[in-house]
Design a protein around this motif. Structure first.
Motif, PDB file in Angstrom:
ATOM      1  N   THR A   1       0.869  -1.025  -0.007  1.00  0.00           N
ATOM      2  CA  THR A   1      -0.037   0.096  -0.113  1.00  0.00           C
ATOM      3  C   THR A   1       0.844   1.222  -0.092  1.00  0.00           C
ATOM      4  OG1 THR A   1      -0.257   0.094   2.337  1.00  0.00           O
ATOM      5  CG2 THR A   1      -2.023  -1.165   1.286  1.00  0.00           C
ATOM      6  N   SER A   2       0.362   2.353  -0.686  1.00  0.00           N
ATOM      7  CA  SER A   2       0.858   3.478  -0.681  1.00  0.00           C
ATOM      8  C   SER A   2      -0.159   4.533  -0.895  1.00  0.00           C
ATOM      9  CB  SER A   2       2.163   3.524  -1.940  1.00  0.00           C
ATOM     10  OG  SER A   2       1.423   3.285  -3.174  1.00  0.00           O
ATOM     11  N   GLU A   3       0.432   5.782  -1.261  1.00  0.00           N
ATOM     12  CA  GLU A   3      -0.232   7.013  -1.312  1.00  0.00           C
ATOM     13  C   GLU A   3       0.082   7.522  -2.386  1.00  0.00           C
ATOM     14  OE1 GLU A   3      -2.384  10.542   1.009  1.00  0.00           O
ATOM     15  OE2 GLU A   3      -2.138   8.842   2.184  1.00  0.00           O
ATOM     16  N   THR A   4      -0.789   8.076  -3.683  1.00  0.00           N
ATOM     17  CA  THR A   4      -0.406   8.960  -4.407  1.00  0.00           C
ATOM     18  C   THR A   4      -1.544   9.899  -4.939  1.00  0.00           C
ATOM     19  OG1 THR A   4       0.750   9.254  -6.785  1.00  0.00           O
ATOM     20  CG2 THR A   4      -0.640   7.548  -6.375  1.00  0.00           C
TER      21      THR A   4
ATOM     22  N   ASP B   1      -9.021  -7.589   2.448  1.00  0.00           N
ATOM     23  CA  ASP B   1      -8.537  -7.137   4.005  1.00  0.00           C
ATOM     24  C   ASP B   1      -7.568  -5.794   3.449  1.00  0.00           C
ATOM     25  OD1 ASP B   1     -10.017  -9.020   5.010  1.00  0.00           O
ATOM     26  OD2 ASP B   1      -8.065 -10.240   5.302  1.00  0.00           O
ATOM     27  N   ALA B   2      -6.780  -5.804   2.621  1.00  0.00           N
ATOM     28  CA  ALA B   2      -6.057  -4.572   2.301  1.00  0.00           C
ATOM     29  C   ALA B   2      -6.805  -3.406   2.150  1.00  0.00           C
ATOM     30  CB  ALA B   2      -5.066  -4.976   1.291  1.00  0.00           C
ATOM     31  N   VAL B   3      -7.689  -3.703   1.067  1.00  0.00           N
ATOM     32  CA  VAL B   3      -8.332  -2.571   0.860  1.00  0.00           C
ATOM     33  C   VAL B   3      -9.480  -2.097   1.892  1.00  0.00           C
ATOM     34  CG1 VAL B   3     -10.435  -1.681  -0.710  1.00  0.00           C
ATOM     35  CG2 VAL B   3      -8.575  -2.992  -1.684  1.00  0.00           C
ATOM     36  N   GLN B   4      -9.775  -3.163   2.815  1.00  0.00           N
ATOM     37  CA  GLN B   4     -10.828  -2.590   3.509  1.00  0.00           C
ATOM     38  C   GLN B   4      -9.964  -2.034   4.697  1.00  0.00           C
ATOM     39  OE1 GLN B   4     -13.928  -3.168   3.480  1.00  0.00           O
ATOM     40  NE2 GLN B   4     -14.198  -1.940   5.658  1.00  0.00           N
ATOM     41  N   GLU B   5      -8.659  -2.365   5.088  1.00  0.00           N
ATOM     42  CA  GLU B   5      -7.941  -1.396   5.747  1.00  0.00           C
ATOM     43  C   GLU B   5      -7.707   0.098   5.448  1.00  0.00           C
ATOM     44  OE1 GLU B   5      -4.079  -3.367   6.354  1.00  0.00           O
ATOM     45  OE2 GLU B   5      -4.815  -5.145   6.940  1.00  0.00           O
ATOM     46  N   GLN B   6      -7.595   0.108   4.185  1.00  0.00           N
ATOM     47  CA  GLN B   6      -7.550   1.542   3.859  1.00  0.00           C
ATOM     48  C   GLN B   6      -8.635   2.150   3.899  1.00  0.00           C
ATOM     49  OE1 GLN B   6      -4.551   2.852   2.684  1.00  0.00           O
ATOM     50  NE2 GLN B   6      -4.118   0.891   3.119  1.00  0.00           N
ATOM     51  N   ILE B   7      -9.923   1.660   3.804  1.00  0.00           N
ATOM     52  CA  ILE B   7     -11.178   2.225   4.046  1.00  0.00           C
ATOM     53  C   ILE B   7     -11.337   2.549   5.497  1.00  0.00           C
ATOM     54  CG2 ILE B   7     -13.615   1.907   3.885  1.00  0.00           C
ATOM     55  CD1 ILE B   7     -13.304   0.005   1.333  1.00  0.00           C
ATOM     56  N   GLN B   8     -11.074   1.704   6.540  1.00  0.00           N
ATOM     57  CA  GLN B   8     -11.053   1.920   7.733  1.00  0.00           C
ATOM     58  C   GLN B   8     -10.202   3.141   8.291  1.00  0.00           C
ATOM     59  OE1 GLN B   8     -10.618  -1.993   9.283  1.00  0.00           O
ATOM     60  NE2 GLN B   8     -12.948  -2.397   9.392  1.00  0.00           N
ATOM     61  N   ALA B   9      -8.982   3.287   7.456  1.00  0.00           N
ATOM     62  CA  ALA B   9      -8.300   4.399   7.795  1.00  0.00           C
ATOM     63  C   ALA B   9      -8.633   5.749   7.379  1.00  0.00           C
ATOM     64  CB  ALA B   9      -6.774   4.066   7.288  1.00  0.00           C
TER      65      ALA B   9
END
Length: 121
Positions: A7-10, A32-40
């Motif tokens: 994961t990163s941010e751009t 789970d990886a996408v869901q973690e981003q949503i929860q963040a």
């Protein structure tokens, strides 16, 4: 082949980069990886599938499920995919009409950022 996730941010958009195969045995990791981003708090997510060599119906279901979750929250999910075999999965299922399939993660992240900016108006 296994699935590698990063994961990163751009463009102020969360990016989930995938490499390898997305199938029934590991699609939950992508969810789970996408869901973690949503929860963040990231409601605009770009999936980088440019290094994905195989995508089955389970993986496709995870992607559609995260799209529904994000849309419910006012967000967006964009996709970068280059492998013809993987693009074909989106075309056969008609999901190329739901997602704009980008050639690069930069294009996909830019679209997600534009969706975010439009939602703020």
């Amino acid at each position: 082949m296994t699935l590698t996730l990063a994961t990163s941010e751009t463009h102020d958009v969360a990016v989930v980069a995938c490499s390898g195969e997305i199938d029934a045995t590991n699609a939950g990791r992508l969810r789970d990886a996408v869901q973690e981003q949503i929860q963040a708090g990231h409601l605009h997510v770009a999936l980088d599938l440019t290094e994905v060599t195989f995508l089955d119906s389970t993986g496709l279901g995870v992607i559609v499920g995260r799209l529904k979750t994000l849309r419910r929250e006012g967000g967006a999910l964009t996709i970068a995919v280059t492998a013809p075999r993987v693009r074909r999965v989106f075309e056969i299922t008609g999901l190329d009409k739901v997602f704009t399939l980008h050639e690069s993660i930069d294009e996909a992240a830019r679209e997600a950022g534009e969706a975010r900016d439009t939602a703020r108006l």
